[in-house]
Design a protein around this motif. Structure first.
Motif, mmCIF file in Angstrom:
data_model
loop_
_atom_site.group_PDB
_atom_site.id
_atom_site.type_symbol
_atom_site.label_atom_id
_atom_site.label_comp_id
_atom_site.label_asym_id
_atom_site.label_seq_id
_atom_site.Cartn_x
_atom_site.Cartn_y
_atom_site.Cartn_z
ATOM 1 N N SER A 159 0.746 -1.265 -0.101
ATOM 2 C CA SER A 159 -0.165 0.188 -0.087
ATOM 3 C C SER A 159 0.961 1.167 0.089
ATOM 4 C CB SER A 159 -1.153 0.065 1.208
ATOM 5 O OG SER A 159 -1.817 1.186 1.291
ATOM 6 N N GLY A 160 0.634 2.203 -1.067
ATOM 7 C CA GLY A 160 1.147 3.339 -0.971
ATOM 8 C C GLY A 160 2.530 3.210 -2.095
ATOM 9 N N SER A 161 2.900 1.978 -2.599
ATOM 10 C CA SER A 161 3.743 2.101 -3.433
ATOM 11 C C SER A 161 3.464 2.643 -4.814
ATOM 12 C CB SER A 161 4.426 0.578 -3.433
ATOM 13 O OG SER A 161 3.276 -0.383 -4.084
ATOM 14 N N LYS A 162 4.404 2.970 -5.632
ATOM 15 C CA LYS A 162 4.369 3.374 -7.004
ATOM 16 C C LYS A 162 5.093 2.316 -8.132
ATOM 17 C CE LYS A 162 6.760 7.045 -8.004
ATOM 18 N NZ LYS A 162 7.200 8.509 -7.878
ATOM 19 N N ILE A 163 4.308 2.103 -9.002
ATOM 20 C CA ILE A 163 4.744 1.543 -10.226
ATOM 21 C C ILE A 163 5.806 2.280 -10.927
ATOM 22 C CG2 ILE A 163 4.220 0.231 -12.504
ATOM 23 C CD1 ILE A 163 1.495 -0.177 -11.404
ATOM 24 N N VAL A 164 7.043 1.782 -11.085
ATOM 25 C CA VAL A 164 8.146 2.648 -11.927
ATOM 26 C C VAL A 164 8.425 1.915 -13.066
ATOM 27 C CG1 VAL A 164 8.905 3.591 -9.648
ATOM 28 C CG2 VAL A 164 10.044 1.400 -10.368
ATOM 29 N N ALA A 165 8.250 0.499 -13.107
ATOM 30 C CA ALA A 165 8.433 -0.056 -14.341
ATOM 31 C C ALA A 165 7.723 -1.349 -14.563
ATOM 32 C CB ALA A 165 9.916 -0.259 -14.542
ATOM 33 N N TYR A 166 7.411 -1.775 -15.722
ATOM 34 C CA TYR A 166 6.867 -3.186 -15.925
ATOM 35 C C TYR A 166 7.203 -3.823 -17.451
ATOM 36 C CZ TYR A 166 3.100 -1.499 -18.702
ATOM 37 O OH TYR A 166 2.497 -0.880 -19.710
ATOM 38 N N THR A 167 7.523 -5.045 -17.441
ATOM 39 C CA THR A 167 7.963 -5.699 -18.625
ATOM 40 C C THR A 167 6.901 -7.077 -18.622
ATOM 41 O OG1 THR A 167 10.273 -5.108 -18.235
ATOM 42 C CG2 THR A 167 9.738 -6.778 -19.788
ATOM 43 N N ILE A 168 6.308 -7.082 -19.944
ATOM 44 C CA ILE A 168 5.722 -8.193 -20.454
ATOM 45 C C ILE A 168 6.395 -9.126 -21.032
ATOM 46 C CG2 ILE A 168 3.456 -9.077 -21.314
ATOM 47 C CD1 ILE A 168 2.195 -6.334 -21.117
ATOM 48 N N HIS A 169 6.676 -10.336 -20.416
ATOM 49 C CA HIS A 169 7.387 -11.496 -21.388
ATOM 50 C C HIS A 169 6.044 -12.450 -21.750
ATOM 51 C CE1 HIS A 169 11.019 -10.121 -19.683
ATOM 52 N NE2 HIS A 169 10.404 -9.900 -18.459
ATOM 53 N N GLN A 170 6.701 -13.510 -22.513
ATOM 54 C CA GLN A 170 5.609 -14.341 -22.918
ATOM 55 C C GLN A 170 4.885 -15.031 -21.780
ATOM 56 O OE1 GLN A 170 6.588 -16.601 -26.498
ATOM 57 N NE2 GLN A 170 5.244 -18.584 -25.621
ATOM 58 N N ARG A 203 0.535 -27.242 -11.914
ATOM 59 C CA ARG A 203 -0.255 -27.188 -13.079
ATOM 60 C C ARG A 203 -0.086 -25.703 -13.770
ATOM 61 N NH1 ARG A 203 -5.165 -24.812 -13.682
ATOM 62 N NH2 ARG A 203 -5.403 -24.658 -11.416
ATOM 63 N N ASN A 204 -0.155 -25.448 -14.955
ATOM 64 C CA ASN A 204 0.116 -24.043 -15.427
ATOM 65 C C ASN A 204 -1.163 -23.123 -15.180
ATOM 66 O OD1 ASN A 204 2.458 -24.508 -16.912
ATOM 67 N ND2 ASN A 204 1.628 -25.218 -18.853
ATOM 68 N N ALA A 205 -1.054 -21.996 -15.199
ATOM 69 C CA ALA A 205 -1.950 -21.103 -14.888
ATOM 70 C C ALA A 205 -2.810 -20.908 -15.899
ATOM 71 C CB ALA A 205 -1.236 -19.842 -14.464
ATOM 72 N N TYR A 206 -2.706 -21.225 -17.272
ATOM 73 C CA TYR A 206 -3.631 -21.115 -18.287
ATOM 74 C C TYR A 206 -3.155 -22.069 -19.462
ATOM 75 C CZ TYR A 206 0.157 -17.768 -19.718
ATOM 76 O OH TYR A 206 1.234 -17.100 -20.074
ATOM 77 N N LYS A 207 -3.602 -22.646 -20.251
ATOM 78 C CA LYS A 207 -3.519 -23.425 -21.391
ATOM 79 C C LYS A 207 -3.151 -22.839 -22.742
ATOM 80 C CE LYS A 207 -6.185 -27.253 -19.593
ATOM 81 N NZ LYS A 207 -7.214 -28.082 -19.727
ATOM 82 N N LYS A 208 -3.744 -21.868 -23.178
ATOM 83 C CA LYS A 208 -3.734 -21.082 -24.528
ATOM 84 C C LYS A 208 -3.018 -19.620 -24.347
ATOM 85 C CE LYS A 208 -7.472 -23.912 -26.227
ATOM 86 N NZ LYS A 208 -8.818 -23.558 -26.993
ATOM 87 N N GLY A 209 -2.451 -19.424 -25.347
ATOM 88 C CA GLY A 209 -1.973 -18.010 -25.515
ATOM 89 C C GLY A 209 -0.748 -17.620 -24.680
ATOM 90 N N LYS A 210 -0.784 -16.297 -24.619
ATOM 91 C CA LYS A 210 0.416 -15.597 -23.888
ATOM 92 C C LYS A 210 -0.282 -15.067 -22.596
ATOM 93 C CE LYS A 210 3.009 -14.387 -27.993
ATOM 94 N NZ LYS A 210 3.493 -13.392 -28.839
ATOM 95 N N ILE A 211 0.564 -14.766 -21.676
ATOM 96 C CA ILE A 211 0.034 -13.854 -20.307
ATOM 97 C C ILE A 211 -0.484 -12.754 -20.571
ATOM 98 C CG2 ILE A 211 2.234 -12.796 -19.696
ATOM 99 C CD1 ILE A 211 1.598 -13.945 -16.758
ATOM 100 N N GLU A 212 -0.144 -12.060 -21.581
ATOM 101 C CA GLU A 212 -0.707 -10.868 -22.016
ATOM 102 C C GLU A 212 -2.308 -10.708 -22.265
ATOM 103 O OE1 GLU A 212 0.240 -10.623 -26.673
ATOM 104 O OE2 GLU A 212 1.694 -9.403 -25.162
ATOM 105 N N ASP A 213 -2.724 -12.085 -22.701
ATOM 106 C CA ASP A 213 -4.140 -12.287 -23.087
ATOM 107 C C ASP A 213 -4.955 -12.423 -21.622
ATOM 108 O OD1 ASP A 213 -3.414 -12.480 -25.795
ATOM 109 O OD2 ASP A 213 -2.812 -14.450 -25.344
ATOM 110 N N TYR A 214 -4.204 -12.416 -20.379
ATOM 111 C CA TYR A 214 -5.013 -12.762 -19.082
ATOM 112 C C TYR A 214 -4.968 -11.613 -18.193
ATOM 113 C CZ TYR A 214 -5.290 -17.450 -21.092
ATOM 114 O OH TYR A 214 -5.331 -18.597 -21.958
ATOM 115 N N ILE A 215 -4.476 -10.410 -18.558
ATOM 116 C CA ILE A 215 -4.219 -9.371 -17.665
ATOM 117 C C ILE A 215 -4.901 -8.100 -18.285
ATOM 118 C CG2 ILE A 215 -2.200 -8.029 -16.333
ATOM 119 C CD1 ILE A 215 -0.466 -10.204 -16.710
ATOM 120 N N LEU A 216 -5.579 -7.688 -17.417
ATOM 121 C CA LEU A 216 -6.708 -6.491 -17.668
ATOM 122 C C LEU A 216 -6.912 -5.599 -16.555
ATOM 123 C CD1 LEU A 216 -9.566 -7.527 -16.556
ATOM 124 C CD2 LEU A 216 -9.638 -8.885 -18.274
ATOM 125 N N PHE A 217 -7.481 -4.527 -16.954
ATOM 126 C CA PHE A 217 -7.923 -3.436 -16.095
ATOM 127 C C PHE A 217 -9.394 -3.454 -15.685
ATOM 128 C CE2 PHE A 217 -3.936 -1.600 -17.406
ATOM 129 C CZ PHE A 217 -3.499 -1.100 -16.268
#
Length: 226
Positions: A159-170, A203-217
């Protein structure tokens, strides 16, 4: 023809809905939200509250399509503060899939939409949630199993932290956050050797696609329906 908002087909997510005041409808419509009748849902569904919650006379049920992280401009995300988290996002009416979301200062959750997502999120090399049978191996950030197995060390930490960077890998998302003089990392993962498991491979978190397909706002007052 069925409206796109009826079945979003974002992983297991079918709908993205929210109950708002009728007086605010025009504001929400400028943000691509539509009333339930506009997408072809019938009026007077007696069981609707099981999915969408209670709706008062001065309120309206609206629907939209959530934006994926990969669809957002990075400059609009860097600098946002982390307010809290929720490891019980999403619903199918009688329960939920356990999506994990970081509540941000823009009134949205950054949500990892896989089932039991807390067990696929690592913060500073510690998993957010795991099966209590694994507590002899690791103590997760959060536990909700009653009596001496209920705690939350995560809210105060992030709580109170700030996002300073992020990287999306496969198969992973790495978020770097900063609080005072401390920097820490948050990882959303498909799988990882650091994730506790009973035996063999987790077990894998998901079966198809990349992780970017499962992260949203998702808006903090909206719900994701599976």
């Amino acid at each position: 023809m069925e409206h796109d908002y009826i079945n979003l087909k974002i992983g297991d997510i079918e709908q993205y809905a929210m109950v708002v005041k009728k007086q605010d409808l025009l504001t929400w419509k400028t943000q691509d939200w539509l009333e339930y009748t506009e997408i072809g849902l019938p009026e007077g569904d007696e069981e609707a509250h099981m999915l969408y919650g209670e709706i008062c006379e001065d309120e309206q049920l609206i629907f939209s399509r959530p934006k994926l992280l990969k669809q957002k401009e990075k400059a609009n995300i860097i600098g946002l503060k982390i307010i809290d988290f929720n490891s019980h996002l999403g619903t199918y009416g009688m329960g939920g899939p356990g999506f994990f979301g970081l509540l941000l200062s823009n009134n949205e959750y950054l949500t990892y939409t896989v089932w039991n997502a807390g067990s696929y999120v690592i913060i500073n090399n510690k998993v957010v949630e795991c099966n209590p049978e694994l507590y002899h191996k690791t103590q997760p950030w959060v536990s909700n199993f009653g009596e001496d197995k209920t705690w939350n060390f995560l809210t105060e930490y992030i709580s109170g932290s700030k996002i300073v960077a992020y990287t999306i890998h496969q198969d992973s998302l790495e978020i770097k956050a900063e609080k005072n003089t401390t920097t820490f990392k948050i990882h959303f993962l498909k799988n990882d050797k650091r994730l506790p498991r009973k035996t063999g491979r987790k077990r894998n978190a998901y079966k198809k696609g990349k992780i970017e397909d499962y992260i949203l706002f998702q808006h903090k007052n909206a719900i994701l329906i599976v």
